[in-house]
Structure formats: structure tokens, C-alpha cells
Scaffold this motif. Structure first.
Motif, PDB file in Angstrom:
ATOM      1  N   CYS A 153       0.847  -1.198   0.000  1.00 29.99           N
ATOM      2  CA  CYS A 153       0.000   0.000   0.000  1.00 29.99           C
ATOM      3  C   CYS A 153       0.880   1.244   0.000  1.00 29.99           C
ATOM      4  O   CYS A 153       0.827   2.081   0.901  1.00 29.99           O
ATOM      5  N   GLU A 154       1.715   1.350  -1.005  1.00 25.84           N
ATOM      6  CA  GLU A 154       2.716   2.404  -1.115  1.00 25.84           C
ATOM      7  C   GLU A 154       2.116   3.798  -0.939  1.00 25.84           C
ATOM      8  O   GLU A 154       1.055   4.118  -1.481  1.00 25.84           O
ATOM      9  N   LYS A 155       2.801   4.658  -0.166  1.00 26.66           N
ATOM     10  CA  LYS A 155       2.327   6.018   0.070  1.00 26.66           C
ATOM     11  C   LYS A 155       2.540   6.890  -1.162  1.00 26.66           C
ATOM     12  O   LYS A 155       3.371   6.590  -2.010  1.00 26.66           O
ATOM     13  N   HIS A 156       1.817   7.990  -1.226  1.00 28.63           N
ATOM     14  CA  HIS A 156       1.859   8.906  -2.374  1.00 28.63           C
ATOM     15  C   HIS A 156       1.577   8.152  -3.669  1.00 28.63           C
ATOM     16  O   HIS A 156       2.183   8.429  -4.717  1.00 28.63           O
ATOM     17  N   ALA A 157       0.667   7.181  -3.615  1.00 28.69           N
ATOM     18  CA  ALA A 157       0.413   6.341  -4.780  1.00 28.69           C
ATOM     19  C   ALA A 157      -0.948   5.658  -4.637  1.00 28.69           C
ATOM     20  O   ALA A 157      -1.472   5.516  -3.533  1.00 28.69           O
ATOM     21  N   GLN A 158      -1.477   5.246  -5.783  1.00 30.90           N
ATOM     22  CA  GLN A 158      -2.721   4.490  -5.812  1.00 30.90           C
ATOM     23  C   GLN A 158      -2.534   3.283  -6.719  1.00 30.90           C
ATOM     24  O   GLN A 158      -1.940   3.401  -7.803  1.00 30.90           O
ATOM     25  N   PRO A 159      -3.024   2.104  -6.328  1.00 30.23           N
ATOM     26  CA  PRO A 159      -2.883   0.936  -7.199  1.00 30.23           C
ATOM     27  C   PRO A 159      -3.654   1.130  -8.501  1.00 30.23           C
ATOM     28  O   PRO A 159      -4.706   1.772  -8.516  1.00 30.23           O
ATOM     29  N   LEU A 160      -3.112   0.579  -9.566  1.00 26.50           N
ATOM     30  CA  LEU A 160      -3.768   0.706 -10.865  1.00 26.50           C
ATOM     31  C   LEU A 160      -5.161   0.101 -10.837  1.00 26.50           C
ATOM     32  O   LEU A 160      -6.102   0.638 -11.426  1.00 26.50           O
ATOM     33  N   VAL A 161      -5.317  -1.017 -10.168  1.00 27.11           N
ATOM     34  CA  VAL A 161      -6.620  -1.639  -9.951  1.00 27.11           C
ATOM     35  C   VAL A 161      -6.746  -1.953  -8.466  1.00 27.11           C
ATOM     36  O   VAL A 161      -5.732  -2.212  -7.802  1.00 27.11           O
ATOM     37  N   PRO A 162      -7.956  -1.913  -7.921  1.00 24.61           N
ATOM     38  CA  PRO A 162      -8.123  -2.205  -6.497  1.00 24.61           C
ATOM     39  C   PRO A 162      -7.626  -3.610  -6.162  1.00 24.61           C
ATOM     40  O   PRO A 162      -7.833  -4.559  -6.914  1.00 24.61           O
ATOM     41  N   VAL A 163      -6.956  -3.721  -5.031  1.00 19.80           N
ATOM     42  CA  VAL A 163      -6.474  -5.020  -4.572  1.00 19.80           C
ATOM     43  C   VAL A 163      -6.565  -5.054  -3.054  1.00 19.80           C
ATOM     44  O   VAL A 163      -6.262  -4.064  -2.379  1.00 19.80           O
ATOM     45  N   GLU A 164      -7.024  -6.174  -2.530  1.00 19.29           N
ATOM     46  CA  GLU A 164      -7.103  -6.312  -1.080  1.00 19.29           C
ATOM     47  C   GLU A 164      -5.693  -6.325  -0.491  1.00 19.29           C
ATOM     48  O   GLU A 164      -4.778  -6.940  -1.042  1.00 19.29           O
ATOM     49  N   VAL A 165      -5.523  -5.639   0.623  1.00 24.12           N
ATOM     50  CA  VAL A 165      -4.198  -5.513   1.210  1.00 24.12           C
ATOM     51  C   VAL A 165      -3.639  -6.879   1.610  1.00 24.12           C
ATOM     52  O   VAL A 165      -2.426  -7.119   1.520  1.00 24.12           O
ATOM     53  N   GLU A 166      -4.512  -7.786   2.019  1.00 22.06           N
ATOM     54  CA  GLU A 166      -4.054  -9.131   2.383  1.00 22.06           C
ATOM     55  C   GLU A 166      -3.427  -9.834   1.180  1.00 22.06           C
ATOM     56  O   GLU A 166      -2.379 -10.482   1.297  1.00 22.06           O
ATOM     57  N   GLN A 167      -4.070  -9.691   0.013  1.00 23.90           N
ATOM     58  CA  GLN A 167      -3.557 -10.340  -1.181  1.00 23.90           C
ATOM     59  C   GLN A 167      -2.232  -9.725  -1.629  1.00 23.90           C
ATOM     60  O   GLN A 167      -1.314 -10.422  -2.039  1.00 23.90           O
ATOM     61  N   GLU A 168      -2.146  -8.393  -1.541  1.00 23.07           N
ATOM     62  CA  GLU A 168      -0.900  -7.739  -1.921  1.00 23.07           C
ATOM     63  C   GLU A 168       0.242  -8.189  -1.012  1.00 23.07           C
ATOM     64  O   GLU A 168       1.364  -8.442  -1.477  1.00 23.07           O
ATOM     65  N   ALA A 169      -0.026  -8.284   0.279  1.00 21.49           N
ATOM     66  CA  ALA A 169       1.006  -8.715   1.222  1.00 21.49           C
ATOM     67  C   ALA A 169       1.451 -10.142   0.921  1.00 21.49           C
ATOM     68  O   ALA A 169       2.657 -10.436   0.896  1.00 21.49           O
ATOM     69  N   LYS A 170       0.493 -11.022   0.679  1.00 15.74           N
ATOM     70  CA  LYS A 170       0.837 -12.416   0.379  1.00 15.74           C
ATOM     71  C   LYS A 170       1.623 -12.524  -0.921  1.00 15.74           C
ATOM     72  O   LYS A 170       2.620 -13.253  -1.004  1.00 15.74           O
ATOM     73  N   ASP A 171       1.192 -11.790  -1.950  1.00 20.96           N
ATOM     74  CA  ASP A 171       1.896 -11.835  -3.233  1.00 20.96           C
ATOM     75  C   ASP A 171       3.316 -11.290  -3.111  1.00 20.96           C
ATOM     76  O   ASP A 171       4.253 -11.801  -3.737  1.00 20.96           O
ATOM     77  N   CYS A 172       3.472 -10.234  -2.327  1.00 23.41           N
ATOM     78  CA  CYS A 172       4.780  -9.612  -2.171  1.00 23.41           C
ATOM     79  C   CYS A 172       5.775 -10.594  -1.544  1.00 23.41           C
ATOM     80  O   CYS A 172       6.954 -10.627  -1.920  1.00 23.41           O
ATOM     81  N   VAL A 173       5.279 -11.425  -0.634  1.00 28.26           N
ATOM     82  CA  VAL A 173       6.141 -12.387   0.050  1.00 28.26           C
ATOM     83  C   VAL A 173       6.270 -13.693  -0.735  1.00 28.26           C
ATOM     84  O   VAL A 173       7.372 -14.193  -0.966  1.00 28.26           O
ATOM     85  N   ARG A 174       5.147 -14.226  -1.191  1.00 30.44           N
ATOM     86  CA  ARG A 174       5.148 -15.565  -1.792  1.00 30.44           C
ATOM     87  C   ARG A 174       5.487 -15.573  -3.274  1.00 30.44           C
ATOM     88  O   ARG A 174       5.958 -16.579  -3.804  1.00 30.44           O
ATOM     89  N   ARG A 175       5.240 -14.459  -3.953  1.00 35.41           N
ATOM     90  CA  ARG A 175       5.531 -14.393  -5.383  1.00 35.41           C
ATOM     91  C   ARG A 175       6.658 -13.398  -5.696  1.00 35.41           C
ATOM     92  O   ARG A 175       7.360 -13.543  -6.694  1.00 35.41           O
ATOM     93  N   GLY A 176       6.816 -12.376  -4.841  1.00 36.94           N
ATOM     94  CA  GLY A 176       7.900 -11.421  -5.023  1.00 36.94           C
ATOM     95  C   GLY A 176       9.102 -11.712  -4.134  1.00 36.94           C
ATOM     96  O   GLY A 176      10.149 -11.096  -4.283  1.00 36.94           O
ATOM     97  N   TYR A 177       8.950 -12.664  -3.190  1.00 38.36           N
ATOM     98  CA  TYR A 177      10.023 -13.101  -2.299  1.00 38.36           C
ATOM     99  C   TYR A 177      10.663 -11.951  -1.523  1.00 38.36           C
ATOM    100  O   TYR A 177      11.872 -11.941  -1.283  1.00 38.36           O
ATOM    101  N   ALA A 178       9.830 -10.987  -1.108  1.00 42.63           N
ATOM    102  CA  ALA A 178      10.322  -9.928  -0.228  1.00 42.63           C
ATOM    103  C   ALA A 178      10.674 -10.532   1.129  1.00 42.63           C
ATOM    104  O   ALA A 178      10.014 -11.473   1.601  1.00 42.63           O
ATOM    105  N   ASP A 179      11.715 -10.013   1.752  1.00 43.66           N
ATOM    106  CA  ASP A 179      12.150 -10.516   3.056  1.00 43.66           C
ATOM    107  C   ASP A 179      11.433  -9.834   4.212  1.00 43.66           C
ATOM    108  O   ASP A 179      11.238 -10.427   5.270  1.00 43.66           O
ATOM    109  N   VAL A 180      11.086  -8.568   4.003  1.00 43.30           N
ATOM    110  CA  VAL A 180      10.454  -7.741   5.039  1.00 43.30           C
ATOM    111  C   VAL A 180       9.393  -6.885   4.357  1.00 43.30           C
ATOM    112  O   VAL A 180       9.599  -6.418   3.237  1.00 43.30           O
ATOM    113  N   LEU A 181       8.260  -6.657   5.023  1.00 42.74           N
ATOM    114  CA  LEU A 181       7.226  -5.771   4.485  1.00 42.74           C
ATOM    115  C   LEU A 181       7.192  -4.473   5.275  1.00 42.74           C
ATOM    116  O   LEU A 181       7.467  -4.444   6.476  1.00 42.74           O
TER     117      LEU A 181
END
Length: 225
Positions: free
Chosen positions: A111-139
Motif C-alpha cells: 500500500c505504497e504512500k503517495h500512490a494508488q494501485p492501478l486496480v483495487p487489490v485487497e491488502v491481504e492479497q498484496e502482502a501475500k503476493d509480495c512475500v510468496r511471489r515477489g520473495y520480499a524478506d520484510v514488508l
């Protein structure tokens, strides 16, 4: 516990995309600052190349022996004042491996600040995708703008979505909300509230730094190692 070095004074920012990277002179200046900071900073050290230049951040981090980078848009697409920012997780992770720098941790915003997602996305899904598909170490969860307080409901939803992933507050953390927020996260990136009179354009106020360190002692969940 650590320091994040940013080109925050270089606004308006370049996108940081493949064809719009931050200028070479800014990279050179940041590399010099990193070299100095590494000599005097005993804690963790990281870099964020604004607005979203993960490749340049990795280059500086790998050459400077840093511990982490911060990426504002790691996955997905966001509309910002710089235009469209697209996550480049595939390129970022492969470049990190190419540099032999897999120990450098990726701290990615949700949920990046000073920004809006191109399409609405649930924050839970974005968090999961960032970790499980983007392999981020920390959110990192922020408010809507620099210095803005985090929406606690969003923070809580992200924590529940990825309970095993280290979570940082990225804006608005201060002595006034530390007791409420710190137990739910592993740490906080603090800037504005450490400045004189709480104004982001002012110098760091050492007394404010000491106050927040004392206020948060023992409050955070497990600290990010």
C-alpha cells in the motif's frame, strides 16, 4: 538499530525504471555517503533509491556491504506523481543473485504512500503476493504520505495475512503512538518525528532520537535480525 540512506533531497524524483534511472551523479554521491556511514554506523545499514530504482539500490548495497534495500513498488503497478510505477521483482531478485548478494534483504512496501494501485487489490492479497511471489524478506506499511500515521486496521490485516514475515512501520511512527503500535510490528522506519519540531525538512534532533529510543525499549515484537 540502523540507518536508511535515501536521495530524499533529490525531488522531483525520476521513476527509477529501466529507461528512467536516477542520475549517475546521485548514485556517486550516495555511494560516498554509504562509504562514510559504514565506517561510523555500528548498526544495520540500508539504502533506498527514490523513487523506485531497485537495481541502483542493489548496486550501491552490494558494493558498500550494506544489509538491506527498500523498494517502494516491488510487485504490481501503482499510479504516482512520477507516472506509472511497476514492480520488477523478477529483475531485482535475479540481479541480486548475479551480484552474489543474496544476503541483502529486500524491504518492500505494501500500500505504497503517495500512490494508488492501478486496480483495487485487497491488502491481504498484496502482502501475500509480495512475500510468496515477489520473495520480499520484510514488508513495510506506511500512511498515505510522508510522516502520516499508519492505519492500524491495515497494519493488523497485513500482520494476519503474513504472520511469519517481519513487518515494519514506514511512516508516522512517534513517541505518541509507540506504545500502541510497537507490539504489533518488528520495527519502524522513523524520519519526520526525529526532525526538529517534527518537520521533515529540518535537521535531526538528537533529543527526539533519544526520546523515541527510550520510549520503544522492549516494546517491539521480535526485532528484524
Amino acid at each position: 538499530d540502523g540507518i536508511v540512506i535515501e536521495n530524499f533531497g533529490s525531488a522531483p524524483f525520476y521513476k527509477g525504471s529501466e529507461h528512467d534511472r536516477i542520475p549517475v551523479h546521485q548514485l556517486a554521491c550516495m555511494a560516498q555517503i554509504v562509504e562514510w556511514a559504514r565506517r561510523v554506523c555500528p548498526g544495520r545499514l540500508g539504502v533506498n533509491c527514490l523513487r523506485n530504482d531497485a537495481q541502483s539500490a542493489l548496486g550501491i548495497a552490494a558494493s558498500g556491504g550494506l544489509d538491506f534495500i527498500r523498494i517502494n513498488v516491488h510487485i504490481g503497478a501503482y499510479v504516482t506523481v512520477q507516472g506509472m510505477l511497476e514492480g520488477r521483482a523478477a529483475h531485482t531478485l535475479r540481479y541480486r543473485s548475479f551480484l552474489g548478494a543474496d544476503a541483502i534483504r529486500i524491504c518492500a512496501d505494501v500500500c505504497e504512500k503517495h500512490a494508488q494501485p492501478l486496480v483495487p487489490v485487497e491488502v491481504e492479497q498484496e502482502a501475500k503476493d509480495c512475500v510468496r511471489r515477489g520473495y520480499a524478506d520484510v514488508l513495510v506499511v506506511t500512511g498515505q504520505a510522508t510522516g502520516s500515521a499508519v492505519d492500524f486496521s491495515i497494519l493488523d490485516r497485513v500482520r494476519k495475512a503474513v504472520p511469519k514475515t517481519p513487518l515494519l512501520i514506514g511512516s508516522g511512527f512517534s513517541v505518541h503512538n509507540a506504545e500502541q503500535l510497537a507490539p504489533f510490528v518488528n520495527g519502524a522506519i522513523v524520519g519526520t518525528s526525529l526532525k526538529r519540531d517534527g518537520r521533515v525538512e529540518e535537521p535531526v534532533d538528537v533529543a527526539r532520537v533519544q526520546e523515541i529510543v527510550e520510549k520503544t525499549e522492549g516494546l517491539f515484537g521480535t526485532k528484524v535480525s
